[in-house]
Design an enzyme around this catalytic site. Sequence first.
Site, PDB file in Angstrom:
ATOM      1  N   ASP A  70       0.814  -1.216   0.000  1.00  0.00           N
ATOM      2  CA  ASP A  70       0.000   0.000   0.000  1.00  0.00           C
ATOM      3  C   ASP A  70       0.847   1.265   0.000  1.00  0.00           C
ATOM      4  O   ASP A  70       2.069   1.217   0.200  1.00  0.00           O
ATOM      5  CB  ASP A  70      -0.955   0.002   1.212  1.00  0.00           C
ATOM      6  CG  ASP A  70      -0.264  -0.469   2.490  1.00  0.00           C
ATOM      7  OD1 ASP A  70       0.974  -0.448   2.549  1.00  0.00           O
ATOM      8  OD2 ASP A  70      -0.981  -0.857   3.429  1.00  0.00           O
ATOM      9  N   HIS A 141      -6.953  -5.247  10.448  1.00  0.00           N
ATOM     10  CA  HIS A 141      -6.765  -4.915   9.028  1.00  0.00           C
ATOM     11  C   HIS A 141      -5.445  -5.500   8.524  1.00  0.00           C
ATOM     12  O   HIS A 141      -4.499  -5.677   9.293  1.00  0.00           O
ATOM     13  CB  HIS A 141      -6.848  -3.399   8.777  1.00  0.00           C
ATOM     14  CG  HIS A 141      -5.699  -2.597   9.300  1.00  0.00           C
ATOM     15  ND1 HIS A 141      -5.842  -1.573  10.209  1.00  0.00           N
ATOM     16  CD2 HIS A 141      -4.371  -2.658   9.045  1.00  0.00           C
ATOM     17  CE1 HIS A 141      -4.660  -1.038  10.470  1.00  0.00           C
ATOM     18  NE2 HIS A 141      -3.757  -1.683   9.781  1.00  0.00           N
TER      19      HIS A 141
HETATM   20  P1  PGA Z   1       2.473  -1.966  12.588  1.00  0.00           P
HETATM   21  O1  PGA Z   1       1.251  -1.876  11.583  1.00  0.00           O
HETATM   22  O2  PGA Z   1       3.385  -2.990  12.029  1.00  0.00           O
HETATM   23  O3  PGA Z   1       3.091  -0.597  12.568  1.00  0.00           O
HETATM   24  O4  PGA Z   1       1.911  -2.350  13.903  1.00  0.00           O
HETATM   25  C1  PGA Z   1       0.695  -3.044  11.091  1.00  0.00           C
HETATM   26  C2  PGA Z   1      -0.484  -2.711  10.209  1.00  0.00           C
HETATM   27  O5  PGA Z   1      -1.175  -1.711  10.490  1.00  0.00           O
HETATM   28  O6  PGA Z   1      -0.718  -3.445   9.251  1.00  0.00           O
END
Ligand code: PGA
Length: 273
Positions: A70, A141
């Site tokens: 993304d 998510h």
């Molecule tokens: P993070 O985010 O690795 O910074 O915890 C994971 C995500 O939101 O997919």
Amino acid sequence: MRFLALKRGADEWVCEYIVGKINAFAPSAERPFVLGLPTGGTPLAVYQRLIEAYRQGRVSFKYVVTINMDEYLGLGAEHPQSYRYFMQENFFKWVDILPENTHIPDGLAEDVEAEAKRYEQLIADLGGVQLFFGGVGSDGHVAFNEAGSSLGSRTRVKTLTRQTLADNARFFDSMEEVPKYALTVGIETIMQAREVLILAKGLAKALAVEQAVEGAVNALWPITRFQCHERFILVCDEAAAGELKFKTLRYFASTEGQINPQLREDLLCYSED
Ligand code: PGA
């Protein structure tokens, strides 16, 4: 699904799994290994270990093509919070990957729908993703497929939830600066990969891990969709396993311990009986 809850060494396990997959594939210019990649806090230690493995000569990324999950809408490659910038600084510039083989949705695309289509086509033209590595948000998510996302979704623009904005605000000077939209691969895009490998670390991910392992498939927890994937591996640390039932942990630990006796000491709730 394959599920590993590890007392220690989750980053190392994921790094070695990726290295092993690339090497077993024996990629070449004609037949590159297509690797899906995430940004965020979770993969940082994995990227550091992959860089180390590269330095040790244990893996090369020369014939690896990457597909990032993304990108924020409105942020260009030069913006320090863009995911292109993150990937460049935390991984790409330290290994032998060819810049033209690194793909991330274009956050500055004028026609976002065309960009989303181009991204899906690119993945198809590459013959699909071999291994999609990702993290998970505290609300379940994956990529920017927020709670309630279509479980059959493809690359598109998503509006980010307040939870995600709050989670990501730590990387910006203020919550107002966090972009409200992102271009993201869909859940179905990730489902099409040969393998999906998700890493979850820390207490904040415990509910998402609980849903992913013990919950029913439902759009409010997009990660649950991967229960239907033929090759889904979920790896978590002790804190992220904190909401699971003891018997669930024992069940997966005993299965994994049979396949991997050398891992038994590191598996949460492993026991011989
Ligand atoms: P993070 O985010 O690795 O910074 O915890 C994971 C995500 O939101 O997919």
